[in-house]
Design an enzyme around this catalytic site. Structure first.
Site, PDB file in Angstrom:
ATOM      1  N   HIS A  74      13.944  -1.198 -34.045  1.00 50.19           N
ATOM      2  CA  HIS A  74      13.341  -1.185 -32.699  1.00 50.19           C
ATOM      3  C   HIS A  74      12.173  -0.218 -32.663  1.00 50.19           C
ATOM      4  CE1 HIS A  74      15.199   2.666 -31.295  1.00 50.19           C
ATOM      5  NE2 HIS A  74      16.214   2.312 -32.059  1.00 50.19           N
ATOM      6  N   ASP A  76      10.795   1.253 -29.753  1.00 53.76           N
ATOM      7  CA  ASP A  76      10.772   2.285 -28.714  1.00 53.76           C
ATOM      8  C   ASP A  76      11.535   3.519 -29.194  1.00 53.76           C
ATOM      9  OD1 ASP A  76      13.207   0.744 -28.511  1.00 53.76           O
ATOM     10  OD2 ASP A  76      13.638   1.784 -26.631  1.00 53.76           O
ATOM     11  N   ASP A 105      14.393   7.661 -35.239  1.00 57.84           N
ATOM     12  CA  ASP A 105      15.125   6.593 -34.570  1.00 57.84           C
ATOM     13  C   ASP A 105      14.133   5.822 -33.720  1.00 57.84           C
ATOM     14  OD1 ASP A 105      16.814   4.995 -33.122  1.00 57.84           O
ATOM     15  OD2 ASP A 105      17.829   6.624 -32.075  1.00 57.84           O
ATOM     16  N   GLU A 139      15.210  -0.878 -26.756  1.00 61.31           N
ATOM     17  CA  GLU A 139      16.567  -0.764 -27.304  1.00 61.31           C
ATOM     18  C   GLU A 139      17.307   0.413 -26.703  1.00 61.31           C
ATOM     19  OE1 GLU A 139      19.863   0.286 -30.041  1.00 61.31           O
ATOM     20  OE2 GLU A 139      18.171   1.538 -29.418  1.00 61.31           O
ATOM     21  N   GLU A 140      16.570   1.500 -26.522  1.00 59.57           N
ATOM     22  CA  GLU A 140      17.199   2.744 -26.075  1.00 59.57           C
ATOM     23  C   GLU A 140      17.631   2.704 -24.606  1.00 59.57           C
ATOM     24  OE1 GLU A 140      18.149   4.871 -28.071  1.00 59.57           O
ATOM     25  OE2 GLU A 140      16.789   5.009 -29.785  1.00 59.57           O
ATOM     26  N   ASP A 163      19.279   1.126 -38.253  1.00 59.04           N
ATOM     27  CA  ASP A 163      19.173   1.919 -37.031  1.00 59.04           C
ATOM     28  C   ASP A 163      20.402   2.796 -36.785  1.00 59.04           C
ATOM     29  OD1 ASP A 163      18.236   2.870 -34.598  1.00 59.04           O
ATOM     30  OD2 ASP A 163      18.928   1.133 -33.468  1.00 59.04           O
ATOM     31  N   HIS A 344      17.681  11.537 -30.823  1.00 55.00           N
ATOM     32  CA  HIS A 344      17.619  11.777 -29.371  1.00 55.00           C
ATOM     33  C   HIS A 344      17.594  13.276 -29.030  1.00 55.00           C
ATOM     34  CE1 HIS A 344      19.536   7.585 -28.343  1.00 55.00           C
ATOM     35  NE2 HIS A 344      18.735   7.535 -29.384  1.00 55.00           N
TER      36      HIS A 344
HETATM   37 ZN    ZN Z   1      17.918   3.516 -32.566  1.00 51.81          ZN
END
Ligand code: ZN
Length: 371
Positions: A74, A76, A105, A139-140, A163, A344
């Site tokens: 992904h 984003d 990520d 995705e997030e 991922d 994150h």
């Molecule tokens: Zn991810």
């Protein structure tokens, strides 16, 4: 031949690609620029590329007509961070300056895909399957991109999602169902100083409901949380409404149903006690999947991992990926690590050596014999 290719991962090139991608801001909802950049990169490397109406990118590299696999990442990044300044340490680890996430990520996953495509381009004699690279947006924020993807356009029999965090060599074969909860309590507004007895205090009702709910870790398979509590207008007004946002996850649908029932029951009892009303909103964000050890994607991933000298580590995850969506749509997928750590968070980092390893595993999957 396949081994030559696998050992041919260009560490510097892979790192450069990764840093280039990290330099393009792409918090969820703002994927326009990176989408264009990726469209050009995948096209330059010989893929037929298209973007759908929400911005998901599907890049197809033609290979064997009788074997098509999916490779999912992904574009984003989590949260709202921009202006990410990566620092490559003397220890071979890429970190941020401490003020933002890194975005490994999932840009480490995308960089790996581009490196694999570059090697395949430079070794046209190597046999590879047709590969459908899907790079989603959103995705997030609960797989909002993949959930709008038209899977009818995909031919892949199975796939690999690049991922996850976790040990190099891990295979995420089991992931939970996740539901978002939006719970609205409606009481009755009144002047708190003059006639409070005419009101029904929605904050009190909601607080009693939350206090009575099982939350946190419920059992080995199940977790639940109330994350926000919003309502009321002023200190002298009996609050008329409150909205709670939460989530619940479980690897076991039956346990999840039981947990949701318990939460709903706590809300209803509190509402009834005070004569308030409650709306208990549930949205399933992704569904659980469990891939057997003898299923094709697991077997191919395990063989590839062993072929680069790593031990296979079966991993049960607490979160989901676009793989949950693909599995639910009938394309069995396992998720594999890219090397990312602490995603994150501002402490997010990645070892270049691990990026190389992840890339070698993907190459081994792509160049391995069909099993
Ligand atoms: Zn991810």
């Amino acid at each position: 031949m396949a081994t030559v290719l696998r050992d041919g991962v260009d560490r510097e090139r892979l790192l450069r690609t990764f840093l280039d991608l990290v330099a393009i801001d792409s918090p969820t909802g703002h994927e326009q620029e990176i989408g264009h950049d990726l469209e050009a990169r995948f096209a330059d490397l010989g893929c037929a590329v298209r973007r759908d109406h929400v911005g998901n990118l599907v890049a197809v590299r033609a290979g064997s007509p009788d074997r098509t696999i999916l490779v999912s990442t992904h574009m984003d990044t989590a949260g709202t961070d921009r202006g990410i300044r990566p620092v490559v340490g003397a220890d071979g680890i890429v970190r941020t300056d401490g003020s933002t996430i890194l975005g490994a990520d999932d840009k480490s996953g995308i960089a790996g895909c581009l490196e694999v495509l570059t090697l395949l381009r430079d070794h046209p004699d190597v046999t590879a399957p047709t590969i459908e690279f899907v790079v989603t947006v959103g995705e997030e924020r609960g797989l909002v991109g993949s959930r709008q993807l038209d899977v009818e356009l995909l031919r892949a029999s199975h796939g690999f999602v690049l991922d996850t965090a976790g040990a190099m060599g891990s295979i995420t074969y089991w992931s939970p169902t996740s539901v978002y909860l939006t719970i609205t309590f409606v009481g009755r507004k009144a002047h708190a100083g003059v006639e409070p007895e005419k009101g029904i205090n929605a904050v009190k009702v909601a607080a009693e409901a939350v206090a009575a709910m099982p939350l946190g870790r419920i059992d080995e398979e199940t977790v639940a949380n109330i994350g926000t509590f919003t309502g009321g207008e002023a200190r002298n007004i009996v609050p008329g409404s409150v909205v709670l946002e939460g989530m619940a996850r479980s690897h076991d649908q039956h346990k999840l149903d039981r947990q949701l029932h318990a939460m709903r029951y706590a809300c209803q009892v509190a509402a009834d006690r005070h004569g308030a009303s409650v709306d208990f909103g549930i949205e399933t964000i992704y569904q659980t999947y469990k891939i057997d050890e003898d299923a094709v994607p697991y077997r191919e991933a395990a063989a590839a991992i062993r072929s680069v000298g790593l031990d296979v580590v079966p991993r049960k995850s607490g979160g989901g990926t676009d793989g949950n969506f693909f599995n639910a749509q009938g394309i069995p997928c396992v998720a594999l690590p890219t090397g990312m750590v602490d995603e994150h968070a501002t402490s997010e980092h990645i070892a270049v050596d691990d990026m190389v390893l992840a890339c070698r595993v993907l190459l081994a999957i792509v160049t391995g014999d069909p099993r």
